[in-house]
Design a protein around this motif. Structure first.
Motif, mmCIF file in Angstrom:
data_model
loop_
_atom_site.group_PDB
_atom_site.id
_atom_site.type_symbol
_atom_site.label_atom_id
_atom_site.label_comp_id
_atom_site.label_asym_id
_atom_site.label_seq_id
_atom_site.Cartn_x
_atom_site.Cartn_y
_atom_site.Cartn_z
ATOM 1 N N LEU A 160 -38.747 92.556 -51.343
ATOM 2 C CA LEU A 160 -39.659 91.575 -50.748
ATOM 3 C C LEU A 160 -40.038 91.705 -49.595
ATOM 4 C CD1 LEU A 160 -40.718 88.796 -51.107
ATOM 5 C CD2 LEU A 160 -38.933 87.762 -50.023
ATOM 6 N N ASP A 162 -41.375 90.155 -46.360
ATOM 7 C CA ASP A 162 -41.558 88.721 -45.975
ATOM 8 C C ASP A 162 -42.249 88.371 -44.719
ATOM 9 O OD1 ASP A 162 -41.420 85.930 -46.591
ATOM 10 O OD2 ASP A 162 -39.427 85.983 -45.420
ATOM 11 N N ARG A 200 -44.999 81.665 -50.147
ATOM 12 C CA ARG A 200 -43.827 82.516 -49.828
ATOM 13 C C ARG A 200 -42.497 81.893 -50.624
ATOM 14 N NH1 ARG A 200 -41.164 81.604 -43.733
ATOM 15 N NH2 ARG A 200 -39.764 83.635 -43.755
ATOM 16 N N GLU A 201 -42.632 80.391 -50.660
ATOM 17 C CA GLU A 201 -41.463 79.960 -51.583
ATOM 18 C C GLU A 201 -41.474 80.426 -52.876
ATOM 19 O OE1 GLU A 201 -39.625 75.591 -52.644
ATOM 20 O OE2 GLU A 201 -41.599 75.619 -51.830
ATOM 21 N N LEU A 204 -40.031 83.859 -52.900
ATOM 22 C CA LEU A 204 -38.486 83.962 -52.487
ATOM 23 C C LEU A 204 -37.738 83.550 -53.768
ATOM 24 C CD1 LEU A 204 -38.752 82.415 -49.086
ATOM 25 C CD2 LEU A 204 -37.948 84.878 -49.586
#
Length: 847
Positions: A160, A162, A200-201, A204
């Motif tokens: 990921l 981020d 983003r959530e 994740l």
């Protein structure tokens, strides 16, 4: 060759640095001596990304022209030819330009992996196929380029990339992502803080699930049974009783206290199918737990506490939620209960919560007697024989002056116990053994009429009788139950074998399958219901029997199939053990429904494709083959009407001849088009009558030059049963096609002969012929063989000819002409009453 490894950098939005991270990894590998090349990386005019490409070998790209523009795509052949150890391929979800080797770039990557090349790629979370609707609801933008989730899940490494929404927006504002003219619009639309936070959530959570899969795989490979409390997983044990809803809601509140917690509701059924759970209640509880974001699981296990703990440890659960027992005080004689056993054996890694509810201590009913499966009548007779049989036997033996003796009395009472076991099972047999022992002691063991035994040998005999009676009754009951189970399982296996075989062979329609369900279970009606989502109404996909239900809640028995489909039966309530077979029927019904729909869609797609092909060919024919004679007619008419030129009589005759020829060609082309339309719609209705070939064939040669055909039709040929008009059109098309492909100076031979009860008309040319694999294709609509000139027709002549011939019961096939060329063989039926030569005629009868 070993398959290559796939590494994917996953980001929440464009600009988080996926490509930069991929190129950084490439530089590290090159420094370690790894053969790494750039298959396709697009820097999008980002200076820092462009700088990272320096020092990396790049393969050539493929240029494709599409809609008057030139596009560049990854050249898969170039990468395969270079055969590096690692290839960098950016934007995994990219859709290739039409004309590329594959439709999607992830398919290109799959080819590289199959060739043993490791691939490093990038993708954004919004491009995952399963999240398309979610991303659209968040951002208002529908992603057209997607990649199947399974492709990303199969990646050997997933990393990921981020970045916080604030940092990403700063990068955008500094011009590090898009050009200045796009910055303001992007910041106020797609790159809003709320959108970026939600994306983003999503990223994740998706990666967290993937990490959890890795963890489960690692635990399984290393046989780790203890719980690793990486995150809270709450298992809710359901019994199918009404307290289940309370337990699910309590577990949901517990999960809400910690971020990332997960709820797993599990119902454990016995392997013999015996259960007191309400199927409707389980369906309601399943819907409730799924509405609260959890999952529902159905597990088979005879030892419920062990199965529950095994499931909890298998999913790496941290907590178990159970309800307080519904047993009454006296019912604890059957054991300590599931809750107490699970709490005792859970160990230190699992927390067990016992939740109170309204059904505590209200009783759960007696366990279902295993003998109940024998039927009510047999059980009643078993008790009659087990209790009344010893009494009647005692009265009978007492009435005899000289009894058979104590030993024989014991055998007779033992026989009565065995009979009770065969009829009613274990409990009537135990009652028979107990009453038989008492009656033997009271009536036949000295001193009689008392319950005392004087002789120790008699006491031993009675005890042995009781022990043997109990043992024999247990064995007989066990054998009877095993026989019943074997017969039932055999019947189930026969049903399932027939069901699976018929469905796999495609022999069973949905209506036939539902009718089989109705017959198998003795139901009044059966319906397969489905709905698009949890809030949509139920619709009936198929039903049999009178008055089928329209909702699963209204049925006597309902069997869920997936999330939005159910098999609903009306007529009677089924025992639990029948639900196993019903579940198989329900699953097969869903398969049959899907197959029928797929067959229908495939047929519709085939029909649409055929119609599209015919329309395309028709447009091509209209655009060229019909315009060519029209252009010739227009030019000739314009020339005749011109006042600037004085045409001679010969010139005028030539122009008029050109007009006439053009009109004839138009008439011929339009006629073939109309005939093909009639054949496609099935409106050709032949008017069959008997006629000689020499009356039809010469009329069909009017459209070809006189010296181009040799005609050989014997007068002795039998008459044929045909439609003269259709036959004339068919022969005309065949002959015109043969003349068109014959070399100059070579004549086409048209010959007829009788063969048994058939008449063959052979049209042979001396052209270059047709290969064997093309002999059937020339009869398809709009097929023009080889390098036939465009003005020669639209490729319908032979298709129309075969259609007309087959409508009259004949055949039209292509054969090679001996010495070179093609022969069309038209076979027709001889008229009724014709007797082929060489057959014996019946003897004449005289009176």
């Amino acid at each position: 060759m070993a398959r290559g490894k796939l590494r994917i950098y996953l980001g929440a939005a464009p600009g988080v640095g996926k490509t930069y991270a991929m190129l950084s990894e490439a530089h590290r590998r090159v420094e370690r001596g790894t053969d790494c090349v750039v298959g396709f990386v697009e820097h999008h005019d980002r200076p820092r990304t462009e700088v990272m490409l320096h020092g990396l070998e790049q393969t050539r790209r493929r240029e494709i022209e599409y809609r008057s523009a030139v596009f560049t795509e990854m050249d898969v052949d170039a990468v395969l030819e270079r055969a590096p150890a690692v290839a960098l391929v950016d934007e995994l979800a990219h859709t290739n330009v039409p004309g590329s080797r594959n439709a999607k770039r992830w398919q290109d990557v799959e080819e590289l992996l199959q060739a043993g090349i490791d691939v490093v790629s990038t993708v954004n979370i919004q491009h995952l196929e399963s999240l398309g609707d979610v991303v659209e609801s968040i951002t208002g933008v529908r992603q057209r380029e997607t990649v199947p989730d399974e492709v990303v899940r199969r990646a050997d490494q997933l990393e990921l990339v981020d970045m916080s929404p604030q940092a990403l927006r700063r990068r955008m504002a500094h011009g590090n992502i898009y050009k200045p003219d796009r910055i303001d619009a992007s910041l106020s639309n797609y790159f809003r803080p709320g959108n970026l936070t939600a994306l983003r959530e999503l990223a994740l959570l998706w990666v967290a699930d993937r990490v959890d899969e890795y963890l489960q795989q690692y635990r399984g490979e290393h046989n780790i049974r203890t719980t690793w409390q990486a995150r809270e997983r709450i298992v809710v044990g359901l019994t199918g009783g009404p307290e289940g809803r309370t337990l699910i809601r309590r577990a949901s509140r517990m999960a809400a206290k910690g971020s990332g917690s997960e709820i797993l509701a599990v119902y454990i059924a016995r392997s013999d199918g015996l259960t007191s759970a309400s199927p409707k209640e389980l369906t309601v509880q399943r819907t409730l737990v799924e509405d609260l974001g959890g999952t529902f699981h159905h597990v088979i296990g005879d030892d419920i506490p062990s199965a529950l703990l095994e499931f909890a440890r298998g999913v790496n659960a941290t907590q178990i939620v159970l309800g307080s027992s519904r047993r009454k005080a006296w019912q604890y004689i059957y054991g300590p209960g599931v809750g107490v056993t699970v709490a005792r054996e859970s160990g230190t890694d699992l927390d067990v919560h016992i939740v109170t509810h309204d059904e505590v201590a209200k009783g759960r009913g007696l366990p279902i007697a295993r003998g109940a499966r024998l039927g009510r009548a047999r059980i009643i007779w078993g008790w009659i024989v087990g209790v009344g049989g010893p009494v009647l036997l005692s009265l009978l033996l007492k009435g005899l002056e000289n009894g058979p003796g104590l030993a024989n009395d014991v055998l007779l009472f033992l026989f009565m116990t065995v009979a009770a076991a065969l009829l009613g099972g274990l409990r009537p047999a135990l009652a028979s053994a107990a009453s038989g022992s008492l009656l033997l002691n009271y009536w036949f063991t000295p001193p009689t009429h008392t319950l005392t035994v004087q002789d120790p040998e008699n006491f031993v005999a009675i005890v042995i009788f009781f022990a043997v009676a109990v043992a024999v009754a247990s064995v007989v009951d066990l054998a009877a139950r095993r026989t019943h189970q074997a017969a039932r399982l055999r019947a189930e296996s026969e049903i399932l074998s027939f069901l699976a075989g018929s469905v796999l062979r495609g022999e069973t329609t949905l209506a036939a399958l539902l009718d089989r369900v109705r017959e198998t279970f003795g139901m009044g009606s059966v319906a397969l219901l489905e709905r698009a989502s949890d809030v949509d109404p139920w619709t009936c996909a198929g039903s049999v029997g009178p008055a089928p239900v329209t909702r699963p809640e209204d049925a006597d028995v309902d069997m869920p199939v997936g999330d939005h489909m159910a098999l609903a039966l009306s007529g009677r309530v089924l025992p639990a053990e029948d639900r196993r077979v019903l579940g198989a029927f329900a699953a097969q019904a869903a398969v049959v429904l899907d197959r029928q729909r797929l067959v229908g869609e495939a047929e519709e797609a085939r029909r649409l494709a055929e119609g599209n092909r015919i329309r395309t060919a028709l447009l091509a024919a209209v655009s060229h083959d019909l315009r060519t004679p029209l252009a010739a007619i227009k030019a000739a008419v314009s020339s005749l009407r011109s006042d600037d030129v004085a045409w001679s009589d010969d010139d005028e005759a030539e122009l008029l001849e050109g007009i006439e020829n053009g009109a004839d060609r138009l008439d011929h082309l339009v006629g073939n088009l109309l005939d093909m339309s009639r054949l496609q719609t099935g409106t050709v209705t032949p008017l069959i009558r008997e006629i000689d070939l020499d009356e039809v064939v010469p009329m069909a040669l009017g459209g070809v030059p006189e010296d181009s055909v040799d005609l050989d039709i014997p007068e002795t040929l039998p008459m044929v049963a045909v439609d003269p008009g259709l036959l004339e059109r068919a022969v005309a098309n065949i002959v015109e096609n043969a003349v068109k492909y014959s070399p100059d100076g070579d004549r086409v031979t048209v010959a007829a002969s009788a063969l048994g009860a058939r008449v063959e008309l052979r049209v042979a040319d001396r052209g270059r012929g047709v290969p064997d694999d093309g002999k059937e294709r020339i009869f398809e609509p709009f097929q023009r063989y080889g390098d036939a000139p465009r003005g020669a027709g639209v490729g319908l002549g032979l298709a129309v000819a075969r259609g007309f011939v087959e409508s009259m019961g004949g055949t039209l096939d292509a054969e090679d002409t001996p010495g070179g060329g093609l022969t069309m063989v038209l076979t027709l039926k001889a008229a009724s009453g014709y007797v082929p030569a060489g057959q014996d005629l019946p003897a004449r009868v005289t009176s």
